[in-house]
Design an enzyme around this catalytic site. Sequence first.
Site, PDB file in Angstrom:
ATOM      1  N   GLU A 258     142.884  38.073  58.562  1.00 35.50           N
ATOM      2  CA  GLU A 258     142.526  36.899  59.366  1.00 35.50           C
ATOM      3  C   GLU A 258     141.087  36.500  59.054  1.00 35.50           C
ATOM      4  O   GLU A 258     140.235  37.380  58.858  1.00 35.50           O
ATOM      5  CB  GLU A 258     142.682  37.223  60.862  1.00 35.50           C
ATOM      6  CG  GLU A 258     144.129  37.565  61.208  1.00 35.50           C
ATOM      7  CD  GLU A 258     144.358  37.887  62.690  1.00 35.50           C
ATOM      8  OE1 GLU A 258     143.367  37.944  63.457  1.00 35.50           O
ATOM      9  OE2 GLU A 258     145.527  38.070  63.071  1.00 35.50           O
ATOM     10  N   HIS A 281     145.821  33.652  66.107  1.00 37.51           N
ATOM     11  CA  HIS A 281     145.634  34.837  66.964  1.00 37.51           C
ATOM     12  C   HIS A 281     145.120  34.434  68.359  1.00 37.51           C
ATOM     13  O   HIS A 281     144.107  34.946  68.843  1.00 37.51           O
ATOM     14  CB  HIS A 281     144.657  35.837  66.306  1.00 37.51           C
ATOM     15  CG  HIS A 281     144.829  37.234  66.823  1.00 37.51           C
ATOM     16  ND1 HIS A 281     144.577  38.337  66.048  1.00 37.51           N
ATOM     17  CD2 HIS A 281     145.230  37.710  68.036  1.00 37.51           C
ATOM     18  CE1 HIS A 281     144.804  39.434  66.763  1.00 37.51           C
ATOM     19  NE2 HIS A 281     145.200  39.069  67.970  1.00 37.51           N
TER      20      HIS A 281
END
Length: 400
Positions: A258, A281
């Site tokens: 990420e 997220h």
Amino acid sequence: MRALLVENIHPDAVPVLQSAGVEVETLKKALSEGELVERLAGVHLLGIRSRTHVTEAVLDAAPDLLGIGAFCIGTNQIDLAAASERGVAVFNAPFSNTRSVVELAISEMIALTRRLSEKNTQMHAGVWDKSANGSHEIRGRRLGIIGYGNIGSQLSVIAENLGMRVAFYDTTDKLALGNARAFGSMDELLEWADIVTLHVDGRPENRMMFGAEQFAKMREGAIFLNLSRGFIVDHGALKAELESGRLAGAAVDVFPKEPASSDEPFVSELRGLPNVILTPHVGGSTEEAQQDIGAFVGTKVARYLTEGVTSLSVNLPNLDLPAPAGGWRILYIHRNVPGALADINSLVAQHGINVEGQFLGTHAHTGYVITDVATEPPEDLLDGLNKLEATIRLRIVAFD
Ligand code: NAD
């Protein structure tokens, strides 16, 4: 007592601490290791979120620190072993954002089952397609939950209330809520479910637990969701299933890699696929969750400072003894060695002090004992306790 709260912690934490008699300083930004080392003398409680790292060097520079409130879910940013060795209690908010994740999962199941992301893209491109093909209700659909912990079990209840048939698979025995059915293996669940959703924890064995073999066991036209951890799913295999049309859609909130900040691009093989919802997220990211975290962790650390209660501490034995109507409480954190409790009690008895209530807990290398007494412990008793070989930290709290 003084608290330093960094990283823009929700303001609801402040009155909770103030009402426990704590003077609170708040900062919007995270602090570096060097900044923490300079600022922590005289601070009894440190409040952080995920960007402030509490290392051994930071703890060494904080002799007055009694507790750390992680106003978030994870505690990887804290050296928990070093905190235990110094008798510093760490608290977090393990389920303040559970409902937020559940609501996102529900909304994605409905959106994918109605193919909303495709319809939305078409509309923005000027295409009016009223076809019902491939659009379904979730009522009556079979939801397979993998990981029936805080999130999985709450999702079970809400999905059932929406008319879904719910089953789950968990590696440990779990109470099935409502009419949910427990499967003894993941394979059976995969063959049964119309929608499969992952809510397992991040233990190392779960790395890449879901790949081509598991996708192949899912039903033709099924939907897949992952809002747990990025590293547990093989995204190459997921992409192949979506491109071949075997899976009808997917929603993914967590990724193996990420971006560290919004300045970095988001790179994923799942980008650009139809009927795939990608979110950065944000499963647990709601204002309600942040507010709950502020009050929840604030209350935990306030009770630790004022009563010594460690319920839900992540690194010290969890003890919860009701506050006495009066008297004194001896809070004793010690190395987990045989005879520690006998040594304390013998010293207390030698001073002719009667124990009104006592609670001991140990785990791994650390023990914690709360002892309530009606007589104020004299200085030489405290000296004796401090000199015991097992002693890590001793604190006395008075009750009116
Ligand atoms: P939890 O610890 O309460 O539940 C996890 C459950 O998974 C446990 O019951 C455990 O026994 C089970 N489990 C572990 N490995 C398994 C396996 N291989 N097969 C089947 N069951 C298995 O955790 P939780 O609070 O419900 O959180 C679940 C996941 O969601 C965690 O990975 C957490 O990090 C993640 N999460 C994501 C967000 C987000 O923003 N997307 C927010 C909060 C939590």
